[in-house]
Motif scaffolding. Structure first.
Motif, PDB file in Angstrom:
ATOM      1  N   TYR A 142       0.811  -1.218   0.000  1.00 24.52           N
ATOM      2  CA  TYR A 142       0.000   0.000   0.000  1.00 24.52           C
ATOM      3  C   TYR A 142       0.849   1.275   0.000  1.00 24.52           C
ATOM      4  O   TYR A 142       0.402   2.318   0.482  1.00 24.52           O
ATOM      5  N   ASP A 143       2.063   1.168  -0.530  1.00 29.36           N
ATOM      6  CA  ASP A 143       2.931   2.342  -0.669  1.00 29.36           C
ATOM      7  C   ASP A 143       3.161   3.061   0.660  1.00 29.36           C
ATOM      8  O   ASP A 143       3.224   4.287   0.727  1.00 29.36           O
ATOM      9  N   GLY A 144       3.259   2.288   1.735  1.00 30.12           N
ATOM     10  CA  GLY A 144       3.582   2.864   3.041  1.00 30.12           C
ATOM     11  C   GLY A 144       2.413   3.494   3.762  1.00 30.12           C
ATOM     12  O   GLY A 144       2.612   4.239   4.729  1.00 30.12           O
ATOM     13  N   HIS A 145       1.197   3.181   3.335  1.00 30.21           N
ATOM     14  CA  HIS A 145       0.001   3.746   3.989  1.00 30.21           C
ATOM     15  C   HIS A 145      -0.958   2.619   4.370  1.00 30.21           C
ATOM     16  O   HIS A 145      -0.887   1.524   3.809  1.00 30.21           O
ATOM     17  N   LEU A 146      -1.830   2.920   5.291  1.00 27.53           N
ATOM     18  CA  LEU A 146      -2.903   1.984   5.605  1.00 27.53           C
ATOM     19  C   LEU A 146      -4.002   2.099   4.555  1.00 27.53           C
ATOM     20  O   LEU A 146      -4.292   3.207   4.086  1.00 27.53           O
ATOM     21  N   PRO A 147      -4.614   0.985   4.169  1.00 31.11           N
ATOM     22  CA  PRO A 147      -5.764   1.086   3.256  1.00 31.11           C
ATOM     23  C   PRO A 147      -6.899   1.855   3.924  1.00 31.11           C
ATOM     24  O   PRO A 147      -6.961   1.968   5.149  1.00 31.11           O
ATOM     25  N   LYS A 148      -7.821   2.367   3.127  1.00 28.29           N
ATOM     26  CA  LYS A 148      -8.820   3.307   3.634  1.00 28.29           C
ATOM     27  C   LYS A 148     -10.161   2.679   3.985  1.00 28.29           C
ATOM     28  O   LYS A 148     -11.047   3.378   4.488  1.00 28.29           O
ATOM     29  N   THR A 149     -10.332   1.384   3.721  1.00 22.16           N
ATOM     30  CA  THR A 149     -11.638   0.774   3.978  1.00 22.16           C
ATOM     31  C   THR A 149     -11.540  -0.312   5.050  1.00 22.16           C
ATOM     32  O   THR A 149     -10.509  -0.972   5.188  1.00 22.16           O
ATOM     33  N   LYS A 150     -12.617  -0.491   5.759  1.00 25.58           N
ATOM     34  CA  LYS A 150     -12.688  -1.527   6.793  1.00 25.58           C
ATOM     35  C   LYS A 150     -12.463  -2.897   6.177  1.00 25.58           C
ATOM     36  O   LYS A 150     -11.781  -3.757   6.767  1.00 25.58           O
ATOM     37  N   LYS A 151     -12.997  -3.100   4.984  1.00 29.61           N
ATOM     38  CA  LYS A 151     -12.876  -4.385   4.311  1.00 29.61           C
ATOM     39  C   LYS A 151     -11.420  -4.746   4.052  1.00 29.61           C
ATOM     40  O   LYS A 151     -11.018  -5.908   4.199  1.00 29.61           O
ATOM     41  N   GLU A 152     -10.600  -3.781   3.661  1.00 31.15           N
ATOM     42  CA  GLU A 152      -9.183  -4.034   3.396  1.00 31.15           C
ATOM     43  C   GLU A 152      -8.366  -4.046   4.678  1.00 31.15           C
ATOM     44  O   GLU A 152      -7.444  -4.855   4.834  1.00 31.15           O
ATOM     45  N   LEU A 153      -8.683  -3.178   5.607  1.00 35.56           N
ATOM     46  CA  LEU A 153      -7.926  -3.086   6.862  1.00 35.56           C
ATOM     47  C   LEU A 153      -7.976  -4.379   7.661  1.00 35.56           C
ATOM     48  O   LEU A 153      -6.988  -4.789   8.267  1.00 35.56           O
ATOM     49  N   VAL A 154      -9.131  -5.028   7.663  1.00 33.03           N
ATOM     50  CA  VAL A 154      -9.304  -6.221   8.492  1.00 33.03           C
ATOM     51  C   VAL A 154      -8.466  -7.405   7.985  1.00 33.03           C
ATOM     52  O   VAL A 154      -8.291  -8.399   8.702  1.00 33.03           O
ATOM     53  N   LYS A 155      -7.918  -7.284   6.801  1.00 36.87           N
ATOM     54  CA  LYS A 155      -7.058  -8.334   6.249  1.00 36.87           C
ATOM     55  C   LYS A 155      -5.632  -8.258   6.782  1.00 36.87           C
ATOM     56  O   LYS A 155      -4.849  -9.193   6.602  1.00 36.87           O
ATOM     57  N   LEU A 156      -5.288  -7.156   7.435  1.00 39.47           N
ATOM     58  CA  LEU A 156      -3.914  -6.932   7.884  1.00 39.47           C
ATOM     59  C   LEU A 156      -3.646  -7.578   9.242  1.00 39.47           C
ATOM     60  O   LEU A 156      -4.574  -7.747  10.045  1.00 39.47           O
ATOM     61  N   PRO A 187     -12.089  -6.538  13.375  1.00 33.96           N
ATOM     62  CA  PRO A 187     -13.206  -5.713  12.902  1.00 33.96           C
ATOM     63  C   PRO A 187     -13.342  -4.376  13.628  1.00 33.96           C
ATOM     64  O   PRO A 187     -13.611  -3.352  12.993  1.00 33.96           O
ATOM     65  N   TYR A 188     -13.165  -4.374  14.965  1.00 35.52           N
ATOM     66  CA  TYR A 188     -13.295  -3.106  15.686  1.00 35.52           C
ATOM     67  C   TYR A 188     -12.220  -2.115  15.264  1.00 35.52           C
ATOM     68  O   TYR A 188     -12.507  -0.967  14.921  1.00 35.52           O
ATOM     69  N   THR A 189     -10.948  -2.552  15.304  1.00 36.81           N
ATOM     70  CA  THR A 189      -9.843  -1.651  14.966  1.00 36.81           C
ATOM     71  C   THR A 189      -9.953  -1.171  13.530  1.00 36.81           C
ATOM     72  O   THR A 189      -9.717   0.010  13.232  1.00 36.81           O
ATOM     73  N   ALA A 190     -10.336  -2.072  12.627  1.00 33.60           N
ATOM     74  CA  ALA A 190     -10.519  -1.688  11.223  1.00 33.60           C
ATOM     75  C   ALA A 190     -11.609  -0.628  11.091  1.00 33.60           C
ATOM     76  O   ALA A 190     -11.448   0.364  10.371  1.00 33.60           O
ATOM     77  N   GLY A 191     -12.707  -0.830  11.809  1.00 30.19           N
ATOM     78  CA  GLY A 191     -13.794   0.149  11.764  1.00 30.19           C
ATOM     79  C   GLY A 191     -13.392   1.488  12.354  1.00 30.19           C
ATOM     80  O   GLY A 191     -13.765   2.553  11.845  1.00 30.19           O
ATOM     81  N   ALA A 192     -12.611   1.442  13.431  1.00 29.10           N
ATOM     82  CA  ALA A 192     -12.158   2.683  14.064  1.00 29.10           C
ATOM     83  C   ALA A 192     -11.263   3.483  13.125  1.00 29.10           C
ATOM     84  O   ALA A 192     -11.437   4.694  12.951  1.00 29.10           O
ATOM     85  N   ILE A 193     -10.288   2.814  12.514  1.00 27.35           N
ATOM     86  CA  ILE A 193      -9.371   3.508  11.601  1.00 27.35           C
ATOM     87  C   ILE A 193     -10.129   4.050  10.394  1.00 27.35           C
ATOM     88  O   ILE A 193      -9.977   5.221  10.004  1.00 27.35           O
TER      89      ILE A 193
END
Length: 325
Positions: A95-109, A114-120
């Motif tokens: 992701y070029d040194g950034h966090l992805p912007k969606t809960k769906k992508e974040l939760v894969k990391l 789910p909570y942390t992904a939703g918060a971010i």
């Protein structure tokens, strides 16, 4: 609906926390991971130190494991720190040194549920998604008078209620933070401060007078007790530390020996009990004074500066320093 009252309350009462000063996804991510299993007030100094040393994704991805553990010392649950680095490396690669912007992508990391992904996603990127943690579960179980035991099915029911309550995207960042803040400051586990609650008039549990009975949490299993004996080998002002195996509790961290080597002088330390989430260590320890230096012995200054001592061993370490300095 209660959303407007809740948002107004948050605007007036939100704590001025370091990671809320700007909508920076990296800072929000670090703060959310640190806040797991740790009170906000307790983690703030750790957060400031961490961000100062590792201000961005690149520095975290490249951080030496020993330094990372030292920065995490005192927070416990060191697997969180390991997952932070794994996640940072993946973000640098994908992701070029950034966090992805969606809960769906974040939760894969790694380390992001789910909570942390939703918060971010909601706080940093204004995605209209929920972030349901223990605070939010408590607020909604009281708000809707949910009497059922909080199991997987009930959590899904609450998550749906939260999803149905979400305002439009321009308010989502403050809304999700307001729910968490209400749970942390007002709708607390015992003796909730209902007289100060901005959504009291909407709360079904309050109207019935059962707010102290909710949420109906599952009873935790009793922690098992393990008895431990540790030996702290000392020569002059040097202390022997042993790196633990890469599996099990405190994996890969420094601790004290469990093998006994006869020596001329033994100093018994005060017993100590350390409580993990599922087990208690009832520990005894002795200082064993050697007449020559052995391998893997470190000065107190070196340990204090560079090496992470887990909380389980910190009590014995402090007792040892008092006796040899």
């Amino acid at each position: 609906m209660f959303q407007k009252d809740l948002l107004n309350w948050y605007e007036q009462n939100a704590r001025e926390l370091e990671f809320r000063k700007k909508k920076d996804s990296y800072s929000i991510w670090i703060s959310e991971i640190m806040a797991q299993q740790t009170r906000i007030e307790a983690m703030l100094e750790y957060y400031k130190r961490f961000i100062k040393e590792l201000p961005d994704m690149k520095s975290l991805a490249e951080c030496d494991d020993e330094k990372l553990n030292k920065l995490w010392q005192g927070l416990g649950y060191y697997s969180r720190a390991k997952n932070l680095k794994k996640c940072a490396i993946q973000c640098m690669e994908q992701y070029d040194g950034h966090l992805p912007k969606t809960k769906k992508e974040l939760v894969k990391l790694p380390g992001i549920g789910p909570y942390t992904a939703g918060a971010i996603a909601s706080i940093a990127f204004d995605e209209r998604v929920s972030a349901v943690d223990g605070n939010v579960i408590r607020v909604f179980s009281r708000l809707y008078d949910i009497e059922q035991e909080i199991d997987t099915k009930t959590k899904k029911q609450i998550e749906q209620l939260v999803d149905d309550s979400l305002p439009e995207s321009k308010y989502i960042s403050h809304y999700n933070q307001a729910l968490m803040e209400l749970g942390a400051l007002i709708c607390i586990p015992k003796n909730p401060r209902c007289s100060n609650c901005s959504i009291q008039s909407d709360c079904l549990a309050y109207k019935k007078g059962v707010q102290n009975d909710l949420p109906n949490l599952k009873k935790k299993k009793e922690r098992r007790i393990e008895h431990k004996q540790f030996y702290i080998y000392v020569y002059d002002s040097f202390i022997h530390l042993k790196k633990r195996d890469n599996n099990g509790l405190l994996a890969g961290l420094y601790g004290f020996d469990e093998e006994y080597i006869p020596c001329e002088k033994e100093i018994k330390l005060n017993d100590y009990i350390h409580i993990f989430s599922h087990v208690e260590w009832h520990m005894k320890a002795s200082i064993l004074v050697l007449n020559q230096k052995m391998e893997d012995m470190y000065s107190i200054a070196e340990i204090d500066e560079k090496m992470a001592i887990p909380s389980a061993f910190m009590n014995f370490y402090e007792q040892t320093k008092e006796r040899i300095v």
